[in-house]
Motif scaffolding. Structure first.
Motif: not given
Length: 184
Positions: A9-18, A123-132
């Motif tokens: 495992l070399y890196r974890n990254s996060f792609d966060i979008s709405m 590992v690229r974690y993709r988070i598609s966020a909903a409004p709070r």
């Protein structure tokens, strides 16, 4: 040495979008502020990739025996983090739970892996966020008039206020406050 099929495992990254494509608002960023703590596998990246040099010392391909040099190299080296798909899926579930606890219901979390050179994986974690969710109104359905009066008298001390963002920890704290109030 790495066994066949194993990857570092070399890196974890996060792609966060709405979900609607807009920019991520501060209230959603607040929920995700510590998202890396919810990842089950963490890399051992260090300053100027010094840890990768030490990792290479630990896993040097010419040091397979139990000689003095091999033992010394392993003692100063850093044991590698091997990629584990099950831990990645557990991390996805943890991140999904983080979004739900923070009031971003309907968010979607997934993970993709990118194979890099020399048996390394990102590992690229993709988070598609909903409004709070916002708390619009706080009401209590209490049948006992004495308890209802007690709750109404302390309403100004309530941790739940209209206009606040939903958070499960906030609901739990309010439940504990009311429990303590009823026990007194």
């Amino acid at each position: 040495m790495l066994q066949p099929g194993q990857q570092l495992l070399y890196r974890n990254s996060f792609d966060i979008s709405m979900q609607d494509g807009s920019t991520v608002p501060p209230e959603v960023q607040a929920v995700l502020a510590d998202c890396s703590k919810f990842v089950k596998q963490r890399t051992r990246n260090g300053l100027l990739n010094i840890n990768h040099t030490i990792l290479n010392t630990y896993y040097h391909p010419k040091i397979e025996n139990n000689s003095w040099w091999a033992r010394t190299a392993r003692s100063i080296g850093v044991e590698p983090v091997l990629y584990n798909d099950m831990l990645t899926q557990a991390s996805v579930r943890q991140l999904q739970s983080l979004m739900d606890v923070g009031g971003c219901f309907g968010s979607q979390v997934s993970a993709d892996t990118v194979n890099l050179k020399r048996n390394r994986v990102e590992v690229r974690y993709r988070i598609s966020a909903a409004p709070r969710y916002l708390i619009e109104e706080v009401t209590y359905a209490i049948k006992d008039s004495a308890i209802s009066q007690l709750v109404n008298d302390t309403r100004s001390q309530s941790l739940l206020q209209p206009g606040d963002y939903y958070h499960q920890d906030l609901l739990s704290a309010e439940r504990e406050r009311l429990t303590a109030l009823f026990q007194d």
